[in-house]
Motif scaffolding. Structure first.
Motif, PDB file in Angstrom:
ATOM      1  N   GLN A  22      44.372  38.023  43.734  1.00  0.00           N
ATOM      2  CA  GLN A  22      43.512  38.675  44.739  1.00  0.00           C
ATOM      3  C   GLN A  22      42.834  37.617  45.588  1.00  0.00           C
TER       4      GLN A  22
ATOM      5  N   MET B 205      38.926  32.645  40.097  1.00  0.00           N
ATOM      6  CA  MET B 205      39.546  31.534  40.854  1.00  0.00           C
ATOM      7  C   MET B 205      40.300  30.640  39.864  1.00  0.00           C
TER       8      MET B 205
ATOM      9  N   ARG C 253      45.076  26.199  33.982  1.00  0.00           N
ATOM     10  CA  ARG C 253      44.233  25.800  32.859  1.00  0.00           C
ATOM     11  C   ARG C 253      42.852  26.415  33.033  1.00  0.00           C
TER      12      ARG C 253
ATOM     13  N   GLY D 238      43.090  34.818  40.622  1.00  0.00           N
ATOM     14  CA  GLY D 238      43.277  33.694  41.533  1.00  0.00           C
ATOM     15  C   GLY D 238      44.314  34.027  42.572  1.00  0.00           C
ATOM     16  N   MET D 239      44.824  32.980  43.210  1.00  0.00           N
ATOM     17  CA  MET D 239      45.739  33.184  44.339  1.00  0.00           C
ATOM     18  C   MET D 239      47.199  32.979  43.982  1.00  0.00           C
TER      19      MET D 239
ATOM     20  N   LEU E 223      39.811  36.668  47.359  1.00  0.00           N
ATOM     21  CA  LEU E 223      38.392  37.051  47.362  1.00  0.00           C
ATOM     22  C   LEU E 223      37.747  36.890  48.729  1.00  0.00           C
ATOM     23  N   ASN E 224      38.389  36.166  49.615  1.00  0.00           N
ATOM     24  CA  ASN E 224      37.836  36.048  50.965  1.00  0.00           C
ATOM     25  C   ASN E 224      38.229  37.241  51.834  1.00  0.00           C
TER      26      ASN E 224
HETATM   27  C1  LIG Z   1      40.765  23.644  42.752  1.00  0.00           C
HETATM   28  S1  LIG Z   1      41.613  25.054  42.109  1.00  0.00           S
HETATM   29  C2  LIG Z   1      40.765  25.303  40.576  1.00  0.00           C
HETATM   30  C3  LIG Z   1      41.551  26.101  39.612  1.00  0.00           C
HETATM   31  C4  LIG Z   1      40.930  26.284  38.228  1.00  0.00           C
HETATM   32  N1  LIG Z   1      39.723  27.106  38.265  1.00  0.00           N
HETATM   33  C5  LIG Z   1      40.675  24.970  37.538  1.00  0.00           C
HETATM   34  O1  LIG Z   1      39.610  24.810  36.922  1.00  0.00           O
HETATM   35  O2  LIG Z   1      41.540  24.101  37.558  1.00  0.00           O
HETATM   36  C6  LIG Z   1      41.032  26.323  43.183  1.00  0.00           C
HETATM   37  C7  LIG Z   1      41.400  27.711  42.750  1.00  0.00           C
HETATM   38  O3  LIG Z   1      40.731  28.656  43.571  1.00  0.00           O
HETATM   39  C8  LIG Z   1      41.555  29.754  43.797  1.00  0.00           C
HETATM   40  N2  LIG Z   1      41.213  30.309  45.094  1.00  0.00           N
HETATM   41  C9  LIG Z   1      41.103  29.642  46.247  1.00  0.00           C
HETATM   42  N3  LIG Z   1      40.829  30.478  47.267  1.00  0.00           N
HETATM   43  C10 LIG Z   1      40.763  31.718  46.731  1.00  0.00           C
HETATM   44  C11 LIG Z   1      40.537  32.999  47.269  1.00  0.00           C
HETATM   45  N4  LIG Z   1      40.357  33.176  48.570  1.00  0.00           N
HETATM   46  N5  LIG Z   1      40.542  34.054  46.422  1.00  0.00           N
HETATM   47  C12 LIG Z   1      40.766  33.880  45.093  1.00  0.00           C
HETATM   48  N6  LIG Z   1      40.981  32.685  44.525  1.00  0.00           N
HETATM   49  C13 LIG Z   1      40.991  31.614  45.334  1.00  0.00           C
HETATM   50  C14 LIG Z   1      42.986  29.220  43.777  1.00  0.00           C
HETATM   51  O4  LIG Z   1      43.898  30.172  43.284  1.00  0.00           O
HETATM   52  C15 LIG Z   1      42.894  28.010  42.851  1.00  0.00           C
HETATM   53  O5  LIG Z   1      43.370  28.331  41.591  1.00  0.00           O
END
Ligand SMILES: C[S@@+](CC[C@H](N)C(=O)[O-])C[C@H]1O[C@@H](n2cnc3c(N)ncnc32)[C@H](O)[C@@H]1O
Length: 213
Positions: A96, A58, A62, A78-79, A98-99
């Motif tokens: 990808q 996810m 950063r 991530g998305m 993940l849901n």
């Molecule tokens: C609040 S951001 C946090 C990003 C990063 N981990 C950080 O520390 O700043 C939420 C992250 O979750 C990922 N995300 C949300 N829904 C997702 C899904 N269904 N499958 C994969 N990644 C997902 C998004 O791509 C996004 O980058």
């Protein structure tokens, strides 16, 4: 392992549309303040093996990994491709949802460790994802899940929105337990939140565990 460990209503969301729509536009922001990032750096430095290969689940622009770890390789999943392409700590990235698909596109034991930072509240199939993380890390490898007290409420699962920060620690612990093959599951308040006119601090919570075998 299955989400049958939890009532289906736990994972309802206000916005049930495809997550790809929500994450179409890049968001190059940080989701926790400097104080919480520093605390996260400290926990990563203590928990992740230096010089290892890490999965940033996810992921965005950063990864908040301390330079002292000097990882051999970091892969983001991530998305949003544009966010991850702009992440200086990633060597590679995969888009990808993940849901929709919890099967991670990596070999068994491909990583020394994995992290999931301020994002676990968006997973609708967390036990299946945690089981896949278990598969792709090496025995003894650590999975560090961290979160604060903010989220995109339309995309967070119902159980997250209806529970407290302390209950989130218990919930993520249950995700590890439901997935199976995790040992030393540890839930920590890494930093208490602080409000103040002259500098508050976001709280930071960490739940981590090691692959049992
Ligand atoms: C609040 S951001 C946090 C990003 C990063 N981990 C950080 O520390 O700043 C939420 C992250 O979750 C990922 N995300 C949300 N829904 C997702 C899904 N269904 N499958 C994969 N990644 C997902 C998004 O791509 C996004 O980058």
């Amino acid at each position: 392992m299955a989400e049958t460990a939890f009532p289906a209503e736990y994972f309802a969301r206000r916005d049930e549309s495809d997550d790809a729509l929500f994450y179409t536009d890049p968001r190059k922001v940080v989701h926790i303040d400097d104080s919480a990032i520093n605390t996260l750096n400290t926990r990563f430095a203590a928990l992740l093996p230096p010089g290892g290969t890490y999965l940033d689940l996810m992921s965005s622009w950063r990864s908040h990994l301390p330079a002292s770890l000097s990882p051999a390789r970091v892969v983001g999943l991530g998305m949003n491709a544009e966010e991850m392409a702009d992440n200086p700590q990633l060597d590679d990235h995969v888009v990808q949802n993940l849901n929709q698909n919890q099967a991670l596109p990596f070999e068994d034991a491909a990583f020394d460790a994995a992290v999931c930072t301020v994002s676990v509240q968006y997973l609708t199939q967390p036990a299946a994802v945690f089981a896949e993380v278990n598969r792709v890390i090496k025995p003894g490898g650590v999975f560090v899940v961290s979160f604060s007290n903010r989220c995109f409420p339309t995309k967070a699962v119902a159980v997250w929105l209806s529970t407290t920060d302390q209950q989130h620690l218990a919930l993520v612990t249950q995700y590890f337990e439901a997935a199976g093959n995790w040992a030393n599951i540890t839930a920590e308040t890494a930093q208490a939140g602080r409000s103040g006119l002259f500098g508050g601090a976001d709280p930071l919570y960490v739940v981590w565990a090691r692959k049992a075998s």
